[in-house]
Design an enzyme around this catalytic site. Structure first.
Site, PDB file in Angstrom:
ATOM      1  N   LYS A 135       4.901 -12.054  -4.207  1.00 30.70           N
ATOM      2  CA  LYS A 135       5.269 -12.484  -2.861  1.00 30.70           C
ATOM      3  C   LYS A 135       6.719 -12.103  -2.530  1.00 30.70           C
ATOM      4  CE  LYS A 135       2.183 -16.497  -2.688  1.00 30.70           C
ATOM      5  NZ  LYS A 135       2.135 -17.957  -2.433  1.00 30.70           N
TER       6      LYS A 135
ATOM      7  N   TYR B 132      -6.147 -15.533   4.280  1.00 32.59           N
ATOM      8  CA  TYR B 132      -5.958 -16.983   4.233  1.00 32.59           C
ATOM      9  C   TYR B 132      -6.805 -17.706   5.276  1.00 32.59           C
ATOM     10  CZ  TYR B 132      -1.994 -16.356   1.055  1.00 32.59           C
ATOM     11  OH  TYR B 132      -1.181 -16.047  -0.027  1.00 32.59           O
TER      12      TYR B 132
ATOM     13  N   PHE C   7       0.209 -26.085   7.841  1.00 36.51           N
ATOM     14  CA  PHE C   7       1.202 -25.195   7.233  1.00 36.51           C
ATOM     15  C   PHE C   7       0.813 -23.720   7.315  1.00 36.51           C
ATOM     16  CE2 PHE C   7      -1.585 -26.917   3.924  1.00 36.51           C
ATOM     17  CZ  PHE C   7      -2.093 -25.753   3.359  1.00 36.51           C
TER      18      PHE C   7
ATOM     19  N   ARG D 142      -4.399 -16.710 -14.075  1.00 37.44           N
ATOM     20  CA  ARG D 142      -4.165 -18.060 -13.540  1.00 37.44           C
ATOM     21  C   ARG D 142      -3.419 -18.932 -14.557  1.00 37.44           C
ATOM     22  NH1 ARG D 142      -5.197 -19.321  -8.243  1.00 37.44           N
ATOM     23  NH2 ARG D 142      -5.888 -21.382  -8.816  1.00 37.44           N
TER      24      ARG D 142
ATOM     25  N   THR E 234       0.446 -24.273  -8.647  1.00 42.86           N
ATOM     26  CA  THR E 234       0.910 -23.743  -7.363  1.00 42.86           C
ATOM     27  C   THR E 234       2.309 -24.232  -7.023  1.00 42.86           C
ATOM     28  OG1 THR E 234      -1.359 -23.612  -6.560  1.00 42.86           O
ATOM     29  CG2 THR E 234       0.369 -23.595  -4.901  1.00 42.86           C
TER      30      THR E 234
ATOM     31  N   ARG F 154       5.408 -19.417 -12.673  1.00 42.40           N
ATOM     32  CA  ARG F 154       5.997 -20.352 -11.699  1.00 42.40           C
ATOM     33  C   ARG F 154       6.886 -21.383 -12.379  1.00 42.40           C
ATOM     34  NH1 ARG F 154       0.372 -20.686  -8.705  1.00 42.40           N
ATOM     35  NH2 ARG F 154       0.649 -19.094  -7.111  1.00 42.40           N
TER      36      ARG F 154
ATOM     37  N   ASN G 127       6.403 -19.626  -4.016  1.00 39.26           N
ATOM     38  CA  ASN G 127       5.967 -19.798  -5.403  1.00 39.26           C
ATOM     39  C   ASN G 127       5.638 -18.489  -6.122  1.00 39.26           C
ATOM     40  OD1 ASN G 127       3.582 -19.240  -4.094  1.00 39.26           O
ATOM     41  ND2 ASN G 127       2.589 -21.160  -4.627  1.00 39.26           N
TER      42      ASN G 127
ATOM     43  N   HIS H  44       0.678 -14.750  -5.697  1.00 40.25           N
ATOM     44  CA  HIS H  44      -0.682 -15.165  -5.338  1.00 40.25           C
ATOM     45  C   HIS H  44      -1.591 -14.569  -6.393  1.00 40.25           C
ATOM     46  CE1 HIS H  44      -4.522 -15.618  -3.278  1.00 40.25           C
ATOM     47  NE2 HIS H  44      -4.765 -14.380  -3.694  1.00 40.25           N
TER      48      HIS H  44
ATOM     49  N   GLU I 204     -10.920  -9.930  -2.910  1.00 44.42           N
ATOM     50  CA  GLU I 204      -9.493  -9.722  -2.677  1.00 44.42           C
ATOM     51  C   GLU I 204      -9.021  -8.336  -3.121  1.00 44.42           C
ATOM     52  OE1 GLU I 204      -8.038 -14.376  -2.839  1.00 44.42           O
ATOM     53  OE2 GLU I 204      -7.382 -13.024  -4.429  1.00 44.42           O
TER      54      GLU I 204
END
Length: 156
Positions: free
Chosen positions: A11, A51, A59, A87, A93, A104, A114, A117, A128
């Site tokens: 990100k 999303y 948000f 993951r 998250t 993270r 964070n 993704h 994806e």
């Protein structure tokens, strides 16, 4: 166990903080094979699709603004149970709740900013990866270290 592909997006918070190399190194050292990587500026249209499950959340606009703050690095990694492995490496998250040692947990203190993704299931990973990569942007090649990462039956 299965060989699968998964999407990782570094990100804007990772790009702006100069963490691209640190994060990609962690995935490579774990034994995941990089199948594709590109820098891209996310668009409103792409984020609305990606999303869509958050569209009715208060948000949602903030998420899109954050994801368009700078270019991102889209990556496709492949490996045995790659979705679960990525993951686990990524952590919770919310960076404040992420365990030290996870990406993270080591690099962020925010729920929004964070760092990465990651696909949340093998089914979503397929969707994806296809959303962010054209077939010609993904590469198949032999990872010479594979016999030192898995025994043959693990990859069937």
């Amino acid at each position: 166990m299965s060989l699968e592909k998964t999407l990782v997006i570094l990100k804007p918070s990772a790009v702006q903080r100069g963490l691209i190399g640190e994060i990609t190194t962690r995935f490579e050292r774990k034994g995941l094979r990089l199948a594709g990587m590109k820098m891209m500026q996310l668009t409103d249209e792409l984020l609305n699709e990606h999303y869509a499950h958050l569209a009715d959340k208060p948000f949602f606009a903030r998420v899109k603004k954050s994801m368009m703050a700078s270019p991102v690095i889209a990556c496709c990694y492949e490996g045995v149970d790659a979705v679960q492995v990525v993951r686990s490496m990524t952590g919770a998250t919310n960076g404040r709740a992420a365990v030290p040692g996870t990406i993270r947990g080591d690099y962020c203190v925010s729920n929004q900013e964070n760092i990465v993704h990651t696909s949340d299931s093998p089914e979503n990973a397929i969707i994806e990866v296809n959303r962010f990569f054209k077939p010609e942007e993904l590469f198949e090649y032999k990872l010479n270290a594979l016999p030192f990462l898995h025994y043959a039956e693990e990859m069937q």
